[in-house]
Design a protein around this motif. Structure first.
Motif, PDB file in Angstrom:
ATOM      1  N   GLU A  34      29.630 -60.218   2.176  1.00 13.30           N
ATOM      2  CA  GLU A  34      28.919 -60.856   3.288  1.00 13.30           C
ATOM      3  C   GLU A  34      27.736 -59.951   3.606  1.00 13.30           C
ATOM      4  O   GLU A  34      27.849 -58.734   3.517  1.00 13.30           O
ATOM      5  N   PRO A  35      26.595 -60.501   3.978  1.00 12.45           N
ATOM      6  CA  PRO A  35      25.450 -59.630   4.296  1.00 12.45           C
ATOM      7  C   PRO A  35      25.698 -58.816   5.565  1.00 12.45           C
ATOM      8  O   PRO A  35      26.364 -59.265   6.497  1.00 12.45           O
ATOM      9  N   PHE A  36      25.165 -57.602   5.587  1.00 12.18           N
ATOM     10  CA  PHE A  36      25.327 -56.738   6.749  1.00 12.18           C
ATOM     11  C   PHE A  36      24.638 -57.309   7.985  1.00 12.18           C
ATOM     12  O   PHE A  36      25.019 -56.999   9.104  1.00 12.18           O
ATOM     13  N   SER A  37      23.647 -58.153   7.780  1.00 16.50           N
ATOM     14  CA  SER A  37      22.973 -58.756   8.938  1.00 16.50           C
ATOM     15  C   SER A  37      23.963 -59.535   9.793  1.00 16.50           C
ATOM     16  O   SER A  37      23.818 -59.609  11.014  1.00 16.50           O
ATOM     17  N   HIS A  38      25.006 -60.092   9.173  1.00 20.56           N
ATOM     18  CA  HIS A  38      26.016 -60.818   9.938  1.00 20.56           C
ATOM     19  C   HIS A  38      26.774 -59.873  10.874  1.00 20.56           C
ATOM     20  O   HIS A  38      27.038 -60.200  12.030  1.00 20.56           O
ATOM     21  N   LEU A  39      27.111 -58.674  10.381  1.00 16.10           N
ATOM     22  CA  LEU A  39      27.773 -57.689  11.241  1.00 16.10           C
ATOM     23  C   LEU A  39      26.870 -57.277  12.390  1.00 16.10           C
ATOM     24  O   LEU A  39      27.328 -57.119  13.524  1.00 16.10           O
ATOM     25  N   LEU A  40      25.604 -57.097  12.095  1.00 16.05           N
ATOM     26  CA  LEU A  40      24.661 -56.695  13.141  1.00 16.05           C
ATOM     27  C   LEU A  40      24.554 -57.766  14.227  1.00 16.05           C
ATOM     28  O   LEU A  40      24.451 -57.450  15.410  1.00 16.05           O
TER      29      LEU A  40
END
Length: 129
Positions: free
Chosen positions: A30-36
């Protein structure tokens, strides 16, 4: 999350709120942008269920190489939570994000306090040290 993404890690994010979300990002998961995005809307840990959180972490403990625990205070309840995780053999780093003194005096180097004005997304961040 951004610092870890630059180092090609897989990161699990367990958010102890009313949704009890568990997200994973990195290496094509999953892209880290989702965590951010999730991190940007978290309100804090005032009403978290530490027992539920500890159980969820315990279930995943065999897959963890390290746990970074972000808290808004340091008190006996949170200290007991961290001790319990360490008793399971989990390497735990605790970062308290707080501008005022913590409820319980912090002794030793297991817990670091970072003031909100010190937060930085770059490699000079106190979190990356």
């Amino acid at each position: 999350a951004q610092i870890l993404s630059d180092k090609d890690n897989i990161v699990d994010l367990c958010v102890s709120d009313e949704h009890n979300r568990h997200l994973q990002a990195g290496r094509g998961v999953e892209p880290f942008s989702h965590l951010l995005e999730v991190l940007s809307v978290i309100e804090g840990d005032r009403s978290i269920d530490l027992q539920n959180s500890a159980e969820r972490i315990r279930e995943a403990s065999a897959e963890l190489s390290m746990l970074i625990c972000f808290l808004k205070d340091w008190d006996e309840k949170r200290a007991g939570f961290v001790r319990g995780l360490k008793d399971l053999g989990i390497k735990v780093n605790v970062i308290v994000v707080r501008d005022t003194p913590t409820s319980l005096k912090i002794e030793g180097e297991e817990v670091r306090v970072i003031k909100t004005k010190e937060l930085d997304t770059g490699m000079n961040s106190p979190i990356s040290k």
